[in-house]
Design an enzyme around this catalytic site. Structure first.
Site, PDB file in Angstrom:
ATOM      1  N   LYS A  19       0.243  -0.822   0.222  1.00 24.58           N
ATOM      2  CA  LYS A  19       0.033  -0.058   0.043  1.00 24.58           C
ATOM      3  C   LYS A  19       0.689   1.267  -0.499  1.00 24.58           C
ATOM      4  O   LYS A  19       1.643   1.733   1.002  1.00 24.58           O
ATOM      5  CB  LYS A  19      -1.351  -0.443   1.088  1.00 24.58           C
ATOM      6  CG  LYS A  19      -1.824   1.417   1.430  1.00 24.58           C
ATOM      7  CD  LYS A  19      -2.670   0.905   2.735  1.00 24.58           C
ATOM      8  CE  LYS A  19      -3.826   1.844   2.776  1.00 24.58           C
ATOM      9  NZ  LYS A  19      -5.112   1.839   3.925  1.00 24.58           N
ATOM     10  N   ASP A 123     -14.671   3.757  11.228  1.00 28.71           N
ATOM     11  CA  ASP A 123     -14.981   3.906  10.149  1.00 28.71           C
ATOM     12  C   ASP A 123     -14.852   1.980   9.545  1.00 28.71           C
ATOM     13  O   ASP A 123     -14.408   1.708   8.240  1.00 28.71           O
ATOM     14  CB  ASP A 123     -13.733   4.481   9.029  1.00 28.71           C
ATOM     15  CG  ASP A 123     -14.165   4.468   7.402  1.00 28.71           C
ATOM     16  OD1 ASP A 123     -15.650   4.588   7.454  1.00 28.71           O
ATOM     17  OD2 ASP A 123     -13.665   4.634   6.424  1.00 28.71           O
TER      18      ASP A 123
END
Length: 380
Positions: A19, A123
């Protein structure tokens, strides 16, 4: 923009996900959100002696700088994400109760593992639940995560894990100890956040899991699809009732309470809350949905207690992770999302695939509006 690619660890050939997160201003050090993500994931990886505790959380394996970016090496979850499997549009039928139990239990285990380490994810949504090769669901994307203090009254900067790079990043924490309300994706946002709370705890994650459970029990997509924050609050109160001394004693103290008047309303009857529910009326899943989505955050079940709920102990028993993913994939293939009208391929082109991540303040255009806008630009 964060770019994710697959790779292999040179030392042992283990498949990994890479990532890459750009650091726009290296002179100012690592951005706070990236620093929080690194620190919370390190904490989850290093603070547990039991691998089962974090089996449903994506593991951070390593990280390294590369140019004006930082690359995070994560365990590879090559099966996509839960959001893509569920979709957002109504379908002919929802997942079976056994499948819903499996998915909900795995997400709760991931959230419970975070909360056991005092990490609030902030989240939780289907798009942040990844599917591993064996079908196991894993909670991911800790860019908004924070570590909670011992009393769980608010979320603070982590102190257990400190890196050399942290010294390069100036603190932007509010001087009075309050927190940002710019957390959680709108459709999974807890009511205290919608009312502007700047002091909150792990219960915001529990609300999000409840919203996902409701989505699993009904084939009609996400249960509260607000177009704006105000609309989201209106839909939330329409479902669960307006705050009162009985439903939510502390609501009046929230910063934005009273700024918009809502007509008094009682909570929706459980039998009417989730249209075309996969359960019989009054089922244990619907009951758990209401326990997780209580307006008062202090009255919500903890993630760990929710795993002991009768919903998970009664028949039918939960499917295995692999069986649950197979069912979701078969359902997605057999029951394509409904599209209003009969507009052929054009409707599929213009229909959004997933509206969960629309930024605050942005309104999606309808097909006619989009066509008109394109025509104004001279495009057909």
């Amino acid at each position: 923009m964060r770019a994710i690619s697959a790779g292999r660890r040179v030392a042992d050939g283990t498949p990994v996900a890479l990532k890459r997160v750009p650091v726009r201003d290296p002179a100012r050090g690592i951005p706070d959100n990236l620093l929080r993500e690194l620190k919370t994931m390190q904490l989850l990886a290093t603070s547990s002696n039991d691998e089962n505790e974090t089996a449903h959380v994506v593991e951070l394996l390593d990280f390294y700088p590369k140019g004006n970016a930082l690359v995070m090496v994560l365990e590879l979850c090559a099966g996509g994400d839960l959001g893509a499997l569920l979709g957002v549009a109504p379908r002919a039928s929802g997942p079976s109760v056994a499948c819903a139990k499996s998915v909900a239990a795995q997400i709760l285990r991931g959230v419970a593992a975070c909360h056991a380490m005092r990490v609030a994810h902030r989240d939780v949504k289907p798009g942040n639940v990844l599917v591993a090769a064996d079908g196991t669901l894993k909670l991911a994307d800790f860019g908004l995560a924070r570590v909670m203090p011992r009393d769980d009254t608010r979320v603070d900067e982590p102190s257990e894990v400190v890196t050399a790079s942290e010294a390069q990043s100036p603190s932007r924490k509010n001087a009075d100890g309050t927190m940002t309300g710019a957390v959680q994706t709108r459709w999974y946002r807890a009511p205290e956040i919608l009312f502007g709370a700047t002091t909150y705890g792990a219960a915001v994650d529990v609300w999000s899991v409840g919203a996902i459970l409701g989505e699993l029990l009904s084939p009609d997509g996400p249960i509260l699809q607000g177009e704006t924050d105000v609309d989201q609050l209106a839909k939330t109160l329409g479902m669960f009732g307006t705050p009162s001394d009985e439903l939510w004693p502390g609501a009046r103290a929230l910063p934005d309470y009273g700024k918009i008047a809502f007509a008094p309303k009682q909570p929706t009857a459980p039998a009417d809350a989730l249209p075309r529910n996969a359960e019989p009326p009054g089922g244990a899943g619907t009951a758990l949905f209401f326990k997780l989505c209580r307006l008062d955050p202090n009255a919500r079940l903890s993630a760990q207690d929710a795993l002991l709920d009768p919903f998970f102990t009664r028949e039918p028993h939960a499917l295995s992770p692999a069986e649950a993913v197979r069912e979701l994939r078969a359902r997605a293939r057999a029951s394509p999302a409904k599209i209003d009208g009969d507009q052929g391929e054009d409707a599929r082109v213009f229909a959004p695939t997933d509206r969960r991540d629309v930024p605050p303040g942005v309104r999606l255009l309808t097909d006619p509006e989009l066509r008109e806008a394109l025509a104004d630009l001279g495009l057909d």
